[in-house]
Design a protein around this motif. Structure first.
Motif, mmCIF file in Angstrom:
data_model
loop_
_atom_site.group_PDB
_atom_site.id
_atom_site.type_symbol
_atom_site.label_atom_id
_atom_site.label_comp_id
_atom_site.label_asym_id
_atom_site.label_seq_id
_atom_site.Cartn_x
_atom_site.Cartn_y
_atom_site.Cartn_z
ATOM 1 N N LEU A 58 27.104 -33.313 18.747
ATOM 2 C CA LEU A 58 25.684 -32.160 18.438
ATOM 3 C C LEU A 58 25.219 -31.482 17.811
ATOM 4 C CD1 LEU A 58 24.651 -31.321 22.405
ATOM 5 C CD2 LEU A 58 23.604 -33.049 21.259
ATOM 6 N N GLU A 59 26.608 -31.620 16.949
ATOM 7 C CA GLU A 59 26.885 -30.598 15.699
ATOM 8 C C GLU A 59 28.170 -30.493 15.197
ATOM 9 O OE1 GLU A 59 25.573 -27.307 14.779
ATOM 10 O OE2 GLU A 59 23.730 -27.651 15.903
ATOM 11 N N ASP A 60 28.312 -30.602 13.652
ATOM 12 C CA ASP A 60 29.296 -31.975 13.426
ATOM 13 C C ASP A 60 29.917 -29.997 12.309
ATOM 14 O OD1 ASP A 60 28.982 -34.293 13.686
ATOM 15 O OD2 ASP A 60 27.542 -34.500 12.353
ATOM 16 N N SER A 61 31.094 -30.080 12.196
ATOM 17 C CA SER A 61 31.819 -29.146 11.053
ATOM 18 C C SER A 61 31.391 -29.584 9.551
ATOM 19 C CB SER A 61 33.158 -29.296 11.706
ATOM 20 O OG SER A 61 33.890 -29.957 11.385
ATOM 21 N N ASP A 62 32.375 -29.144 8.857
ATOM 22 C CA ASP A 62 32.213 -29.303 7.315
ATOM 23 C C ASP A 62 33.551 -30.187 7.081
ATOM 24 O OD1 ASP A 62 29.923 -27.147 7.492
ATOM 25 O OD2 ASP A 62 31.748 -25.610 6.650
ATOM 26 N N ALA A 63 33.732 -30.259 8.327
ATOM 27 C CA ALA A 63 34.986 -31.726 7.334
ATOM 28 C C ALA A 63 35.108 -32.591 8.030
ATOM 29 C CB ALA A 63 36.618 -30.877 8.264
ATOM 30 N N LEU A 64 35.537 -33.916 7.218
ATOM 31 C CA LEU A 64 35.450 -34.834 7.258
ATOM 32 C C LEU A 64 36.566 -35.963 7.873
ATOM 33 C CD1 LEU A 64 33.679 -36.588 4.227
ATOM 34 C CD2 LEU A 64 32.422 -36.381 6.936
ATOM 35 N N MET A 65 36.696 -36.639 9.169
ATOM 36 C CA MET A 65 37.704 -38.115 9.631
ATOM 37 C C MET A 65 37.568 -38.483 8.997
ATOM 38 S SD MET A 65 39.494 -35.393 11.121
ATOM 39 C CE MET A 65 40.398 -35.688 11.694
ATOM 40 N N ARG A 66 38.965 -39.747 8.047
ATOM 41 C CA ARG A 66 39.361 -40.829 7.350
ATOM 42 C C ARG A 66 40.206 -41.054 8.372
ATOM 43 N NH1 ARG A 66 36.331 -39.350 2.359
ATOM 44 N NH2 ARG A 66 35.934 -37.781 2.017
#
Length: 179
Positions: free
Chosen positions: A34-42
């Motif tokens: 519903l909400e994403d944080s600023d980080a990306l998981m790669r």
């Protein structure tokens, strides 16, 4: 490690989990973000925005929830990190009626206290010193306290916690910590 708020299919807050567990729920198609944080998981082939709030796709029946557990972190959250006697920054836990005098280790007998007040009070009662409590201790109520009591807070969680008493809880915390 960042934490993620998990909501039931009915948007009721269930708890806080590590980001790794939240990603597993998303990848197994058991939850939606519903909400994403600023980080990306790669990974080697994908880049997924790290979630901050996830909602389960199927309703999970939650057994009876007892009272909010009495932990140091939850106690400091309830008292806003301030001493119940003088309002200074709290660093210790104090029993209003000392345990040596039969006081219980329960929400309505435990307050956050600064080191100085805790040392001066020792094993005496508040009335013996002529002191007054800044607020009457009691157990926190509402589903939001289960989340707030963990000590993990993210501003993105607030809209999902507001219907469950988060406004009152966070106002008390923010109001006391700015005093």
């Amino acid at each position: 490690m960042p934490q993620v708020l998990v909501l039931n299919a009915s948007y009721e807050p269930l708890g806080v989990v590590p980001i790794r567990r939240a990603l597993i729920l998303l990848l197994n198609d058991k939850a939606v973000s519903l909400e994403d944080s600023d980080a990306l998981m790669r990974s080697a082939t994908h880049a997924i925005p790290a979630p901050s709030v996830v909602r389960l796709k199927r309703f999970v029946r939650v057994p009876y929830r007892g009272a909010v557990p009495l932990t140091r972190r939850a106690l400091f959250a309830r008292d806003g990190g301030r001493c119940a006697y003088c309002g200074a920054v709290a660093t210790s836990v104090d029993h209003v009626i000392p345990r040596s005098r039969g006081g219980a280790h329960a929400w309505d007998n435990v307050v956050a206290a600064c080191r100085s007040c805790n040392h001066i009070k020792a094993d005496r009662q508040v009335a013996e010193l002529g002191w007054r409590l800044r607020h009457k201790p009691g157990p926190p109520s509402g589903l939001a306290w289960r989340i707030i009591g963990t000590g993990h807070r993210d501003p993105r969680w607030l809209p999902y916690l507001q219907p469950y008493g988060a406004d009152d809880a966070l106002a008390r915390i923010e109001g006391r910590s700015s005093a």
